[in-house]
Design an enzyme around this catalytic site. Sequence first.
Site, PDB file in Angstrom:
ATOM      1  CB  SER A 163     -21.855 -22.276 -17.794  1.00 56.67           C
ATOM      2  OG  SER A 163     -21.271 -23.272 -16.970  1.00 56.67           O
ATOM      3  CE  LYS A 205     -12.918 -24.493  -9.570  1.00 50.49           C
ATOM      4  NZ  LYS A 205     -13.944 -23.801  -8.743  1.00 50.49           N
ATOM      5  CB  SER A 221     -16.051 -18.352  -9.287  1.00 54.04           C
ATOM      6  OG  SER A 221     -15.245 -19.487  -9.570  1.00 54.04           O
ATOM      7  CE  LYS A 281     -15.299 -27.011  -6.601  1.00 55.67           C
ATOM      8  NZ  LYS A 281     -16.494 -26.644  -7.364  1.00 55.67           N
ATOM      9  CB  THR A 316     -19.271 -26.611  -4.454  1.00 55.62           C
ATOM     10  OG1 THR A 316     -18.340 -25.681  -5.011  1.00 55.62           O
ATOM     11  CG2 THR A 316     -19.688 -27.571  -5.531  1.00 55.62           C
ATOM     12  CB  SER A 352     -23.046 -26.988  -7.006  1.00 57.59           C
ATOM     13  OG  SER A 352     -22.245 -28.148  -7.096  1.00 57.59           O
ATOM     14  CG  ASN A 373     -19.685 -31.641  -8.889  1.00 52.79           C
ATOM     15  OD1 ASN A 373     -19.328 -32.688  -9.407  1.00 52.79           O
ATOM     16  ND2 ASN A 373     -19.192 -30.471  -9.282  1.00 52.79           N
TER      17      ASN A 373
END
Length: 331
Positions: free
Chosen positions: A12, A107, A137, A190, A247, A253, A255
């Site tokens: 994505s 990340k 973002s 994060k 996030t 998100s 996560n």
Amino acid sequence: MTKPIFVAGAGSWGTALAVLVAGTGRDVILWARDPEKAGAINAARENRRHLPGVKLPETLSVTSDMDKIRKAEGCLFVVPAQAAREHLEAFREASGRAAMPVALCCKGLERATMAPMHRVLEEAWPEAKGSVLSGPSFASDVAKGLPTAVTLASRDESQRNFWLDRLATSTFRPYASDDPLGAEIGGAVKNVLAIACGISAGKGFGESAKAALIARGFVEMSRFALALGAKQETLSGLAGLGDLVLTCNSSQSRNFSLGYALGQGEEAQSYLAAQKSVAEGAATARPLVLWARKIGVEMPISEGVAAIIDGEASVDEVIDALMTRPLKAEG
């Protein structure tokens, strides 16, 4: 004739960045590992699996051929962190060991070595000129042209300017930074903290608990990053606090969604095995806490997340441990 930008990774975020750059009129080559997937995206002019509803610009082509990177002037690297090293090594050879600008857009920390992505790049593709793109973002927002601001970090001013020129649009604003380590640490930590916030939401703990986790999580992030030499302004900016707030507050998100499932009683490994996208925080949690222990930095929230992900403690055990820690001054 202007050379294209090569985007490595057709998930994505990779697709969204490819759409962003192609929307400026530049030629873009989007690389997908699977030839069948590349063909399907090209045929539909849409990444229906990872970014449905977003049409690909005409200047964007999709390939599974790594050698196409030889045609490019720069690479946006969007392969998940745990697969970064092997792919960077392969792209290095495919490029002819080119001294190419490479912006790291993944990340996380490498689980096997505790290394941040810029160090992996230095080891796997030493000729590359590295930068870090990070910040709050979501892929769908960027692909739809919704206003977004991020951090573009490199110690080399010419590399910052290279990517600022190619990424900035009227709706996508990259801010320059000379602190790639701080940008990377913010993006990695994060994700771990977002799992904690998702767990809290899954347990039904309310907004007060989430605010406490974000605030105390930011302390952990800052303490760890500053000990490594990062800058406070990076952590207080888009790549740190900005990305953390986004996030930790949205089911978009991956996560946070993982954490929510854990809070609802699901097992980490069974949940992760069923997903079509990667929650980077799950693999980053353990190397993060090992690195923090090595340099003598306390990160109790991150420690708890790592214990839950690795099956060393239950959600309720971790919550109890956090709430019964010795009382002390805030800081």
